[in-house]
Design a protein around this motif. Sequence first.
Motif, PDB file in Angstrom:
ATOM      1  N   GLY A   1      -0.826  34.288  14.253  1.00  0.00           N
ATOM      2  CA  GLY A   1      -2.203  34.067  14.132  1.00  0.00           C
ATOM      3  C   GLY A   1      -2.172  32.802  14.573  1.00  0.00           C
ATOM      4  N   ARG A   2      -3.601  32.181  14.939  1.00  0.00           N
ATOM      5  CA  ARG A   2      -3.984  30.851  15.019  1.00  0.00           C
ATOM      6  C   ARG A   2      -4.291  30.068  13.643  1.00  0.00           C
ATOM      7  N   LEU A   3      -3.465  29.134  13.542  1.00  0.00           N
ATOM      8  CA  LEU A   3      -3.365  28.556  12.259  1.00  0.00           C
ATOM      9  C   LEU A   3      -4.024  27.061  12.387  1.00  0.00           C
ATOM     10  N   GLU A   4      -5.058  26.786  11.655  1.00  0.00           N
ATOM     11  CA  GLU A   4      -5.764  25.581  11.574  1.00  0.00           C
ATOM     12  C   GLU A   4      -5.337  24.868  10.174  1.00  0.00           C
ATOM     13  N   GLN A   5      -4.631  23.909  10.048  1.00  0.00           N
ATOM     14  CA  GLN A   5      -3.939  23.456   8.875  1.00  0.00           C
ATOM     15  C   GLN A   5      -4.490  22.036   8.507  1.00  0.00           C
ATOM     16  N   HIS A   6      -5.028  21.669   7.370  1.00  0.00           N
ATOM     17  CA  HIS A   6      -5.282  20.421   6.827  1.00  0.00           C
ATOM     18  C   HIS A   6      -4.288  20.059   5.603  1.00  0.00           C
ATOM     19  N   ASN A   7      -3.903  18.853   5.565  1.00  0.00           N
ATOM     20  CA  ASN A   7      -3.105  18.535   4.421  1.00  0.00           C
ATOM     21  C   ASN A   7      -3.729  16.794   4.200  1.00  0.00           C
ATOM     22  N   LEU A   8      -4.036  16.589   2.985  1.00  0.00           N
ATOM     23  CA  LEU A   8      -4.368  15.228   2.580  1.00  0.00           C
ATOM     24  C   LEU A   8      -3.548  14.979   1.263  1.00  0.00           C
ATOM     25  N   SER A   9      -3.015  13.875   1.151  1.00  0.00           N
ATOM     26  CA  SER A   9      -2.217  13.480   0.207  1.00  0.00           C
ATOM     27  C   SER A   9      -2.039  11.957  -0.179  1.00  0.00           C
ATOM     28  N   MET A  10      -1.767  11.570  -1.135  1.00  0.00           N
ATOM     29  CA  MET A  10      -1.756  10.083  -1.531  1.00  0.00           C
ATOM     30  C   MET A  10      -0.643   9.894  -2.454  1.00  0.00           C
ATOM     31  N   ASN A  11       0.230   8.819  -2.342  1.00  0.00           N
ATOM     32  CA  ASN A  11       1.049   8.344  -2.983  1.00  0.00           C
ATOM     33  C   ASN A  11       0.686   7.035  -3.794  1.00  0.00           C
ATOM     34  N   ALA A  12       0.284   7.083  -5.002  1.00  0.00           N
ATOM     35  CA  ALA A  12      -0.051   5.902  -5.667  1.00  0.00           C
ATOM     36  C   ALA A  12       1.033   5.324  -6.832  1.00  0.00           C
ATOM     37  N   ARG A  13       1.171   4.132  -6.940  1.00  0.00           N
ATOM     38  CA  ARG A  13       2.351   3.658  -7.645  1.00  0.00           C
ATOM     39  C   ARG A  13       1.595   2.138  -8.388  1.00  0.00           C
ATOM     40  N   ILE A  14       1.826   2.077  -9.440  1.00  0.00           N
ATOM     41  CA  ILE A  14       1.689   0.718 -10.314  1.00  0.00           C
ATOM     42  C   ILE A  14       2.807   0.183 -11.035  1.00  0.00           C
ATOM     43  N   ASN A  15       3.380  -0.529 -10.815  1.00  0.00           N
ATOM     44  CA  ASN A  15       4.609  -1.142 -11.345  1.00  0.00           C
ATOM     45  C   ASN A  15       4.124  -2.622 -12.138  1.00  0.00           C
ATOM     46  N   ALA A  16       4.406  -2.756 -13.536  1.00  0.00           N
ATOM     47  CA  ALA A  16       4.065  -3.797 -14.125  1.00  0.00           C
ATOM     48  C   ALA A  16       5.526  -4.193 -14.939  1.00  0.00           C
ATOM     49  N   THR A  17       6.223  -5.523 -14.596  1.00  0.00           N
ATOM     50  CA  THR A  17       7.276  -5.646 -15.045  1.00  0.00           C
ATOM     51  C   THR A  17       6.989  -6.986 -15.976  1.00  0.00           C
ATOM     52  N   PHE A  18       7.614  -6.651 -17.244  1.00  0.00           N
ATOM     53  CA  PHE A  18       7.300  -7.848 -18.455  1.00  0.00           C
ATOM     54  C   PHE A  18       8.676  -8.545 -18.561  1.00  0.00           C
ATOM     55  N   THR A  19       9.787  -8.191 -18.029  1.00  0.00           N
ATOM     56  CA  THR A  19      10.936  -8.722 -18.197  1.00  0.00           C
ATOM     57  C   THR A  19      11.909  -8.332 -16.983  1.00  0.00           C
ATOM     58  N   PRO A  20      12.959  -8.696 -16.662  1.00  0.00           N
ATOM     59  CA  PRO A  20      13.666  -8.171 -15.700  1.00  0.00           C
ATOM     60  C   PRO A  20      14.221  -6.922 -16.486  1.00  0.00           C
TER      61      PRO A  20
END
Length: 902
Positions: free
Chosen positions: A743-762
């Motif tokens: 078949g004729r396939l039309e594909q859409h993919n939308l993604s997001m990688n989101a990160r938040i890092n908080a470091t209080f001490t090593p």
Amino acid sequence: MHAGTLAAVALLVSAPLVSQAPVPGSQNDPRPAVRAVARSSAIVIDGRLDDAAWMAAEVAGDFRQQQPDEGAAPTERTEIRLLYDASAVYVGARMFDSAGPSGVRKLLVRRDQLLNDNASDKIAVVLDPYRDRQTSVWFELNPLGVKGDRLNSDASYDPVWEGASRVDSLGWTAEFKIPLSQLRFPRDSLQSWGLQVWRTLARRNESSMWAFWRRNEPGGPGYFGTVTGLALAAQPRRLELLPYLVQKGTFAEPPAGNPFRSRRELGTRAGGDLSYSLSSSFTLDATVNPDFGQVEVDPAVVNLSAFETTFQEKRPFFVANAGGFSFGGVSCYLCSNASGLNLFYTRRIGRAPQLAGLVQPGNYADFADAATILGAAKITGRTRGGLSVAVLEALTDGVTARYVPQATPTDEPASREIEPMTNYLVGRVRQDLRNGDTRIGFITTMTRRFMSDPALTSRLHHRAEAAGADIQHYWGGRGYSFTGQVAFSNVAGDSGALRRTQRTSAHYFQRPDRKATSDGLFDIRYDPARTSLRGYGVYARIAKESGNWRWETAQNWRSPGFEVNDLAALTRTDFRWMQASVLRSWTNPTRWYRGAALTVSAQQQLNYDGDRTDLQGGIAGEITFRNYVQARGLVITHPPTYDPYRTRGGVIVRSAGYHLFSTTVSGDTRKRVSWTVGGQGGPNISDDGGFVTGNASLVLKPAENIRISLGPSYLWDVDPRAFVTNIADSTAKQFGGVRSVFGRLEQHNLSMNARINATFTPNLTLELFAQPLLASGSYSDLNEYRAPRTTDALVYGRDVGTMSEVRDTTGRVTRYLVDPDGTGPAAGFEVANPNFNVRSLRGTAVVRWEYRPGSTLFFVWTQQRSGSDPFGDFDFSRERSALFRDRPVNVFQVKASYWIGR
């Protein structure tokens, strides 16, 4: 491989074997050397170099820049001192800075996050204790005491060591205490180790090194300097225990009527790892019920191919010293569609049940996500003569599922085994010659399953073995290299299991137009009565590795009968792949760039029938501008070739071919806001298909201890010949009695990688991660190929036969009724509407506290949402709303590990 190629390989490889490289640390060794001094008094690891013991140490300096001004003296001076005692090696580093404390750039992040980041000042000490010119044990500190460590580029290596840093009026200082128990080294009473030291001066993006090599040289342990004078009486016996305990709670709305699920499920998991020095050369590591890493779940993917998706190993027992078992791999300046000759994929051990389909779908079922590892152990080490040994043995328990029919969930549960008890064995040896410039090795793997249920024996191999040999050879001051690998495989079991193997996407022995019956060594015809299958793989590469002009040529073969999926990850066989590249680099900065490179490459691939299945030429370039903005570009042209995979076991057809254009631009990673944008795409050559992808990465550092990253990506892809299904049809004689529907396939993919890092001490961090994914696929113009070995297609209802739609009460198309030849003899058939919409949201929140060296406490919250619909079109608003209506699965875990060592 052709006779001429073999002769060339023999000539290039054999001649340099008789020459000898300079002995590291000797008078004729051009690399720098420094003497370590025995510690004469106490050292407190506090980042200050005010202990009296440091005054007796020899100073190593004379660093040289690798960038931005290659070969020049560093902008700022660096001094290194080395001490040792019976239990540890100590390194003291003074990093002068003419700007004083204000010139020192520093970030507070979690361990290992700065390994590939020049946004902070840092100092790295890299050891090659065996001086085998193959090993690099990396330890680094930044001005806030953030640690980084890796073993041969493996950042999962986390030894227990001490480090501290201080910023002062002269710049900053760092102290390392590296226990000898965390290193492997010879038994000699007086030793010389390989040593490299890197300093990063972030405000200038300057990298300077003690043992210098140029950017157009391969570098690495073969270019290290030497630390001499290590009078070590004996390697201390190491005994480490790392028990863990996990308390887990899962909260989710169970499917209606499922007797095995409740809204709240609690569980406890315990296990542990042991590490013990059997001698000064060999270490025993053992584990019981090893735990997966608790930081992130596997990413969500949409896989429409016939091939398996593999994921990264996360269990500490398996990632530790993984390099000792490495075999295979592909190296190239520019290539694609190349797979390595890998024989060991650790996630096969303790894998998800392979035969869950025996009880699903159609039944409510309850079974473990993965087979329990009853026990595993490995012995690794290296002899004084340069022989490295790695042996792993593991036993996994069988998995039994309880299930009841969904139609009558009140029935008594039945049970059946869906994964048998299995034993795994891997053995790897490597011998270093010519001071590490030549290395030869061997590997063997064995899998044994304990099965009596006919449902298992007819689907899984009873046993599987593989054996391989490899060589890595350098000459000309490591300016040239030869890599060679060969492997053989054998699988055996019930004829039903071997029929399944022959028909998998890695082999497709049943393809009706296959001609080859032998690969030169083994029988490779399709045999339904077969009870064993054998095959081989070969990889060879010759390359010039240094200089402004570099080149390579490679061969990569996999016979049709090669099968290692019992303990490795194999997607394709039946190919003879060959490639050559030429690379030109410019490393001397000019007025408008700091460095650039251009690579031209060509490759082709033939199957064992002689059909050309890959052909492409490519050109790639990259440039770093004066402001450290980098740009990369790639153009590939791939004319139509034969495709043995598109019909999923049917006849060979011809691919459309494509042109590929790719570009990526990235900003200066040292900035508080750094970015990367990229895209690729291109049209097909012989049809109207094509694709476009776009991706971006934005990293924000609003404070020294906060890091935010966002990575959106989008894909639009049109494939006029996307596989839908195979239909048995005796009238389709030219297709071997199989009618392949596309078949004729039309594909859409939308993604997001989101990160938040908080470091209080090593040692105390908070990490947040989320990955939303929205994907859709719309099929139209169901079709079939006009004839084998062509690109032309016939659309049902337009070019051939008839096609009608069947709709449900809402008007949605549920299936298609197809008559492929109208009034002809072929029978009609149904095709379920293959349209899809998939949505997923996966995220974790992790508090990680290393409350004492080697001992860690995790608090983890994981949420997963997913859903699907058959719409096919891409409607962002609708899918976003549906995603937040999907019922979440929340998992809360507390994991505690406690390191006991001496």
